[in-house]
Design a protein around this motif. Structure first.
Motif, mmCIF file in Angstrom:
data_model
loop_
_atom_site.group_PDB
_atom_site.id
_atom_site.type_symbol
_atom_site.label_atom_id
_atom_site.label_comp_id
_atom_site.label_asym_id
_atom_site.label_seq_id
_atom_site.Cartn_x
_atom_site.Cartn_y
_atom_site.Cartn_z
ATOM 1 N N GLU A 28 0.842 -1.198 0.000
ATOM 2 C CA GLU A 28 0.000 0.000 0.000
ATOM 3 C C GLU A 28 0.876 1.248 0.000
ATOM 4 N N LEU A 29 0.351 2.327 -0.598
ATOM 5 C CA LEU A 29 1.085 3.594 -0.674
ATOM 6 C C LEU A 29 0.169 4.748 -0.316
ATOM 7 N N SER A 30 0.698 5.656 0.499
ATOM 8 C CA SER A 30 0.063 6.951 0.757
ATOM 9 C C SER A 30 1.136 8.020 0.605
ATOM 10 N N VAL A 31 0.718 9.225 0.243
ATOM 11 C CA VAL A 31 1.675 10.306 0.000
ATOM 12 C C VAL A 31 1.217 11.570 0.708
ATOM 13 N N VAL A 32 2.176 12.246 1.348
ATOM 14 C CA VAL A 32 1.932 13.537 1.996
ATOM 15 C C VAL A 32 2.627 14.608 1.167
ATOM 16 N N ASN A 33 1.891 15.657 0.813
ATOM 17 C CA ASN A 33 2.411 16.740 -0.027
ATOM 18 C C ASN A 33 2.409 18.059 0.748
ATOM 19 N N PRO A 34 3.478 18.345 1.489
ATOM 20 C CA PRO A 34 3.487 19.562 2.301
ATOM 21 C C PRO A 34 3.803 20.812 1.476
ATOM 22 N N ALA A 35 3.310 21.936 1.965
ATOM 23 C CA ALA A 35 3.737 23.247 1.474
ATOM 24 C C ALA A 35 5.082 23.568 2.136
ATOM 25 N N GLY A 36 5.425 24.856 2.246
ATOM 26 C CA GLY A 36 6.674 25.241 2.895
ATOM 27 C C GLY A 36 6.649 24.845 4.367
ATOM 28 N N ARG B 201 -3.283 10.743 -1.844
ATOM 29 C CA ARG B 201 -2.363 11.853 -1.580
ATOM 30 C C ARG B 201 -3.055 12.825 -0.624
ATOM 31 N N PHE B 202 -2.252 13.523 0.182
ATOM 32 C CA PHE B 202 -2.813 14.485 1.125
ATOM 33 C C PHE B 202 -1.936 15.734 1.182
ATOM 34 N N ILE B 203 -2.528 16.864 0.812
ATOM 35 C CA ILE B 203 -1.818 18.141 0.929
ATOM 36 C C ILE B 203 -1.777 18.558 2.398
ATOM 37 N N ALA B 204 -0.612 19.041 2.826
ATOM 38 C CA ALA B 204 -0.448 19.577 4.176
ATOM 39 C C ALA B 204 -0.151 21.067 4.067
ATOM 40 N N VAL B 205 -1.144 21.896 4.366
ATOM 41 C CA VAL B 205 -0.971 23.344 4.364
ATOM 42 C C VAL B 205 -1.895 23.924 5.419
ATOM 43 N N SER B 206 -1.429 24.943 6.113
ATOM 44 C CA SER B 206 -2.200 25.471 7.243
ATOM 45 C C SER B 206 -3.355 26.354 6.808
ATOM 46 N N GLY B 207 -3.103 27.237 5.863
ATOM 47 C CA GLY B 207 -4.151 28.173 5.479
ATOM 48 C C GLY B 207 -3.761 28.901 4.212
ATOM 49 N N GLU B 208 -3.976 30.219 4.205
ATOM 50 C CA GLU B 208 -3.670 31.013 3.019
ATOM 51 C C GLU B 208 -2.157 31.183 2.858
ATOM 52 N N LYS C 39 -9.017 17.765 2.176
ATOM 53 C CA LYS C 39 -9.086 16.310 2.129
ATOM 54 C C LYS C 39 -8.509 15.683 3.397
ATOM 55 N N ALA C 40 -7.335 16.146 3.822
ATOM 56 C CA ALA C 40 -6.713 15.600 5.031
ATOM 57 C C ALA C 40 -7.561 15.895 6.260
ATOM 58 N N ARG C 41 -8.160 17.061 6.299
ATOM 59 C CA ARG C 41 -8.999 17.428 7.446
ATOM 60 C C ARG C 41 -10.266 16.578 7.493
#
Length: 342
Positions: free
Chosen positions: A179-187, A245-252, A311-313
């Motif tokens: 199985e594979l999952s991916v995390v895609n963070p911003a800065g 896949r899951f984007i990791a970003v806090s806000g604007e 999506k992550a939330r």
């Protein structure tokens, strides 16, 4: 509890992932490129509040070679592949970043498959999602992919995109049930535990050091490293995370000028070297002809890429600290550890 391998435990994200896995009671393994980096990891763990990590073991393995990976993954339930080549300069040739990122990812996946690992979680990047596109108001989400033909696609962005693409292709064709999952963070910002940190942290350090008289017109999403680590743990075990896949970003998004103003407002005299001015784009372009570090900045001037972590939330119950907390905790830790000019 599970046995989990974290690749690149000496890195900024990796050490926070190790900390959270230990706190959750897992048996943790981590890879380091050189055996002597073991002491650096232990020092950072002490800084993070773990004095005696009895359930942590070390393996020597490098993304550019096969040696060590079979031993590192043997008996593991999960692998969190965090390690990735990262440089603050534009390499002489893009393959300097692309080949280690792509081939290293495939090495880890093959070893995990052969060892019967249940799931691998890969740390990708928002760079694999939101670059090479014309300007748009709609936020990027997990259905988007970076267009590698875009003028703003630097070697690091290309390496993350190609490595993630290769991972999905491998699991589809040769995964044999892996199985594979991916995390895609911003800065990625947040508390630094030692001198090994990411390029995002270097932005805050440069501002506090007064390394630039004025800041370029650059924007990016922000996320705290502790929340990135938390998302890795959620993606590791949640049934909903399989094949996602899951984007990791806090806000604007924030600009570097926004960060500078936040530091000056909240840190007072400790931010006395932080610049107040915005550099005109033409000045940045001219300076980039003499300062290699700025070459990667030029394609980003004035471009705002919004993204969403809805999506992550919604699917994993993930929550994120504010942009402000992520930035200020970065600055406080750099000052506390003596990593900025006194």
């Amino acid at each position: 509890m599970s046995t989990v391998l974290v690749t690149g435990g000496s890195g900024f994200v990796g050490i926070h992932v190790v900390l959270q896995l230990l706190a959750a009671g897992h048996t943790v393994r981590t890879t380091v490129r050189r055996p002597e980096r073991r002491d650096e990891v232990l020092t950072m763990l002490r800084e993070g509040g773990v004095a005696s990590p009895h359930s942590l073991s070390f393996f020597t393995a490098d993304l550019t070679a096969d040696q060590g990976w079979r031993e590192a993954v043997a008996g593991c339930d999960y692998v969190l592949h965090v390690a990735s080549p990262l440089s603050t300069r534009v390499p002489d040739h893009e393959d300097e970043m692309i080949i280690p990122a792509r081939d290293g990812t495939l090495r880890v996946l093959r070893a995990a498959r052969d060892a019967g690992v249940k799931r691998v979680v890969i740390t990708s990047s928002l760079g694999a999602i939101g670059y090479g596109h014309p300007p748009r108001d709609a936020p990027f989400d997990e259905t988007d992919w970076t267009n590698l033909g875009g003028a703003d696609v630097q070697p690091y962005i290309k390496s993350k995109t190609l490595a993630e693409r290769a991972a999905w292709d491998f699991v589809a064709r040769e995964g044999d049930g892996l199985e594979l999952s991916v995390v895609n963070p911003a800065g990625i910002f947040g508390p630094v535990l030692g001198p090994d940190f990411s390029g995002s942290i270097e932005i805050v350090k440069s501002l506090l050091d007064g390394a630039m008289p004025a800041v370029p017109r650059v924007y990016f999403g922000v996320v705290d490293v502790r929340d990135v680590a938390d998302l890795h743990l959620r993606a590791m075990t949640a049934p909903e995370a399989r094949g996602e896949r899951f984007i990791a970003v806090s806000g604007e998004t924030m600009s570097i000028l926004d960060i500078a103003r936040l530091l000056r407002r909240e840190l007072g005299p400790r931010a006395r070297r932080v610049p107040r001015l915005l550099a005109p784009d033409w000045v940045v372009r001219l300076a980039a002809t003499r300062v290699p570090l700025l070459q990667a900045v030029v394609p980003m001037l004035g471009k705002v890429r919004r993204s969403t972590s809805a999506k992550a939330r919604a699917e994993l119950g993930w929550k994120a600290r504010s942009n402000e907390e992520a930035i200020l905790s970065t600055a406080e830790s750099l000052i506390r550890l003596g990593l900025v000019k006194a």
